[in-house]
Write a protein that holds these residues in place. Structure first.
Motif, PDB file in Angstrom:
ATOM      1  N   SER A  35       0.825  -1.207   0.000  1.00 17.57           N
ATOM      2  CA  SER A  35       0.000   0.000   0.000  1.00 17.57           C
ATOM      3  C   SER A  35       0.862   1.262   0.000  1.00 17.57           C
ATOM      4  CB  SER A  35      -0.918  -0.007   1.213  1.00 17.57           C
ATOM      5  OG  SER A  35      -1.709   1.139   1.243  1.00 17.57           O
ATOM      6  N   GLU A  36       1.931   1.250   0.798  1.00 20.61           N
ATOM      7  CA  GLU A  36       2.838   2.405   0.833  1.00 20.61           C
ATOM      8  C   GLU A  36       3.586   2.554  -0.485  1.00 20.61           C
ATOM      9  OE1 GLU A  36       5.304   1.855   4.234  1.00 20.61           O
ATOM     10  OE2 GLU A  36       3.619   1.974   5.626  1.00 20.61           O
ATOM     11  N   ALA A  37       3.938   1.444  -1.121  1.00 16.62           N
ATOM     12  CA  ALA A  37       4.653   1.499  -2.392  1.00 16.62           C
ATOM     13  C   ALA A  37       3.753   1.989  -3.518  1.00 16.62           C
ATOM     14  CB  ALA A  37       5.227   0.131  -2.734  1.00 16.62           C
ATOM     15  N   LEU A  38       2.462   1.683  -3.464  1.00 16.92           N
ATOM     16  CA  LEU A  38       1.532   2.092  -4.514  1.00 16.92           C
ATOM     17  C   LEU A  38       1.335   3.601  -4.571  1.00 16.92           C
ATOM     18  CD1 LEU A  38      -1.187  -0.701  -4.336  1.00 16.92           C
ATOM     19  CD2 LEU A  38       0.507  -0.337  -6.131  1.00 16.92           C
ATOM     20  N   VAL A  39       1.687   4.299  -3.513  1.00 20.50           N
ATOM     21  CA  VAL A  39       1.576   5.756  -3.496  1.00 20.50           C
ATOM     22  C   VAL A  39       2.479   6.376  -4.565  1.00 20.50           C
ATOM     23  CG1 VAL A  39       2.023   7.805  -2.092  1.00 20.50           C
ATOM     24  CG2 VAL A  39       0.914   5.820  -1.088  1.00 20.50           C
ATOM     25  N   PHE A  40       3.605   5.722  -4.863  1.00 19.57           N
ATOM     26  CA  PHE A  40       4.585   6.288  -5.783  1.00 19.57           C
ATOM     27  C   PHE A  40       4.337   5.920  -7.244  1.00 19.57           C
ATOM     28  CE2 PHE A  40       6.761   5.861  -1.679  1.00 19.57           C
ATOM     29  CZ  PHE A  40       7.080   7.192  -1.484  1.00 19.57           C
ATOM     30  N   VAL A  41       3.368   5.089  -7.517  1.00 18.98           N
ATOM     31  CA  VAL A  41       3.109   4.646  -8.893  1.00 18.98           C
ATOM     32  C   VAL A  41       2.697   5.803  -9.808  1.00 18.98           C
ATOM     33  CG1 VAL A  41       1.609   3.212 -10.337  1.00 18.98           C
ATOM     34  CG2 VAL A  41       2.673   2.252  -8.300  1.00 18.98           C
ATOM     35  N   PRO A  42       1.753   6.664  -9.439  1.00 18.83           N
ATOM     36  CA  PRO A  42       1.362   7.740 -10.370  1.00 18.83           C
ATOM     37  C   PRO A  42       2.509   8.670 -10.734  1.00 18.83           C
ATOM     38  CG  PRO A  42      -0.267   7.515  -8.637  1.00 18.83           C
ATOM     39  CD  PRO A  42       0.892   6.650  -8.244  1.00 18.83           C
ATOM     40  N   ILE A  43       3.318   9.076  -9.759  1.00 14.73           N
ATOM     41  CA  ILE A  43       4.416   9.995 -10.067  1.00 14.73           C
ATOM     42  C   ILE A  43       5.484   9.298 -10.891  1.00 14.73           C
ATOM     43  CG2 ILE A  43       5.713   9.615  -7.946  1.00 14.73           C
ATOM     44  CD1 ILE A  43       5.279  12.953  -9.751  1.00 14.73           C
ATOM     45  N   ALA A  44       5.697   8.011 -10.673  1.00 14.73           N
ATOM     46  CA  ALA A  44       6.679   7.275 -11.471  1.00 14.73           C
ATOM     47  C   ALA A  44       6.229   7.155 -12.921  1.00 14.73           C
ATOM     48  CB  ALA A  44       6.914   5.892 -10.870  1.00 14.73           C
ATOM     49  N   VAL A  45       4.968   6.862 -13.129  1.00 18.92           N
ATOM     50  CA  VAL A  45       4.440   6.725 -14.494  1.00 18.92           C
ATOM     51  C   VAL A  45       4.467   8.077 -15.205  1.00 18.92           C
ATOM     52  CG1 VAL A  45       2.362   6.211 -15.834  1.00 18.92           C
ATOM     53  CG2 VAL A  45       3.057   4.707 -13.960  1.00 18.92           C
ATOM     54  N   LEU A  46       4.052   9.129 -14.521  1.00 19.64           N
ATOM     55  CA  LEU A  46       4.067  10.462 -15.120  1.00 19.64           C
ATOM     56  C   LEU A  46       5.490  10.896 -15.470  1.00 19.64           C
ATOM     57  CD1 LEU A  46       2.457  12.933 -15.967  1.00 19.64           C
ATOM     58  CD2 LEU A  46       2.720  13.807 -13.646  1.00 19.64           C
ATOM     59  N   THR A  47       6.449  10.590 -14.595  1.00 19.68           N
ATOM     60  CA  THR A  47       7.839  10.939 -14.860  1.00 19.68           C
ATOM     61  C   THR A  47       8.353  10.243 -16.111  1.00 19.68           C
ATOM     62  OG1 THR A  47       8.231  11.273 -12.499  1.00 19.68           O
ATOM     63  CG2 THR A  47      10.159  10.945 -13.890  1.00 19.68           C
ATOM     64  N   VAL A  48       8.037   8.988 -16.262  1.00 18.48           N
ATOM     65  CA  VAL A  48       8.476   8.248 -17.454  1.00 18.48           C
ATOM     66  C   VAL A  48       7.882   8.859 -18.716  1.00 18.48           C
ATOM     67  CG1 VAL A  48       8.292   6.037 -18.651  1.00 18.48           C
ATOM     68  CG2 VAL A  48       8.907   6.094 -16.245  1.00 18.48           C
ATOM     69  N   ILE A  49       6.612   9.218 -18.671  1.00 21.05           N
ATOM     70  CA  ILE A  49       5.962   9.800 -19.845  1.00 21.05           C
ATOM     71  C   ILE A  49       6.595  11.139 -20.212  1.00 21.05           C
ATOM     72  CG2 ILE A  49       3.796  10.786 -20.702  1.00 21.05           C
ATOM     73  CD1 ILE A  49       2.364   8.612 -19.025  1.00 21.05           C
ATOM     74  N   VAL A  50       6.821  11.993 -19.217  1.00 21.58           N
ATOM     75  CA  VAL A  50       7.374  13.322 -19.478  1.00 21.58           C
ATOM     76  C   VAL A  50       8.814  13.221 -19.965  1.00 21.58           C
ATOM     77  CG1 VAL A  50       8.073  15.480 -18.385  1.00 21.58           C
ATOM     78  CG2 VAL A  50       5.828  14.531 -17.920  1.00 21.58           C
ATOM     79  N   VAL A  51       9.627  12.401 -19.309  1.00 24.74           N
ATOM     80  CA  VAL A  51      11.030  12.280 -19.702  1.00 24.74           C
ATOM     81  C   VAL A  51      11.154  11.706 -21.105  1.00 24.74           C
ATOM     82  CG1 VAL A  51      13.171  11.036 -19.189  1.00 24.74           C
ATOM     83  CG2 VAL A  51      11.934  12.188 -17.367  1.00 24.74           C
ATOM     84  N   GLN A  52      10.365  10.704 -21.408  1.00 21.64           N
ATOM     85  CA  GLN A  52      10.424  10.114 -22.745  1.00 21.64           C
ATOM     86  C   GLN A  52      10.020  11.119 -23.810  1.00 21.64           C
ATOM     87  OE1 GLN A  52       8.093   6.595 -23.271  1.00 21.64           O
ATOM     88  NE2 GLN A  52       8.693   6.340 -25.381  1.00 21.64           N
ATOM     89  N   SER A  53       8.976  11.872 -23.565  1.00 21.63           N
ATOM     90  CA  SER A  53       8.532  12.830 -24.578  1.00 21.63           C
ATOM     91  C   SER A  53       9.454  14.039 -24.676  1.00 21.63           C
ATOM     92  CB  SER A  53       7.100  13.284 -24.292  1.00 21.63           C
ATOM     93  OG  SER A  53       7.057  14.028 -23.104  1.00 21.63           O
ATOM     94  N   ALA A  54      10.193  14.355 -23.620  1.00 21.31           N
ATOM     95  CA  ALA A  54      11.060  15.527 -23.646  1.00 21.31           C
ATOM     96  C   ALA A  54      12.450  15.218 -24.195  1.00 21.31           C
ATOM     97  CB  ALA A  54      11.194  16.111 -22.236  1.00 21.31           C
TER      98      ALA A  54
END
Length: 104
Positions: A35-54
């Motif tokens: 449950s504590e680890a799932l908190v970081f999933v949205p920011i990790a996914v968003l970071t991957v999307i932004v870094v890849q597109s940039a």
């Protein structure tokens, strides 16, 4: 396999993965570590999307001054760190990208 059987099986394969989490939501106890680890999933996914597109242009890593996406992302990141204001960050990122595209 008939067409109707194919349609029915694809409908089940599409429906079940979406339905099962809701059906089991109150019955399954998620461990606190998960449950504590799932908190970081949205920011990790968003970071991957932004870094890849940039940083990736035409399938290659583009770390140069002609990469306006990267420069606008860096400017937006600096604005975000300094101001901590989401709307200002978005506006500055868009304006800097538009200016970079227009000027160069």
């Amino acid at each position: 396999m008939s067409d109707w059987m194919l349609i029915l099986s694809m409908a089940l394969l599409t429906f079940l993965p979406r339905y099962l989490p809701f059906a089991l939501a109150g019955k399954v106890k998620i461990p606190s570590v998960v449950s504590e680890a799932l908190v970081f999933v949205p920011i990790a996914v968003l970071t991957v999307i932004v870094v890849q597109s940039a940083f990736i242009r035409d399938g290659e890593l583009a770390l140069n001054l002609q990469n306006h996406h990267m420069l606008a992302s860096i400017i937006a990141f600096i604005v975000a760190v300094i101001s901590r204001h989401m709307f200002l960050t978005i506006v500055m990122g868009l304006v800097s990208f538009a200016l970079l595209e227009w000027l160069f």
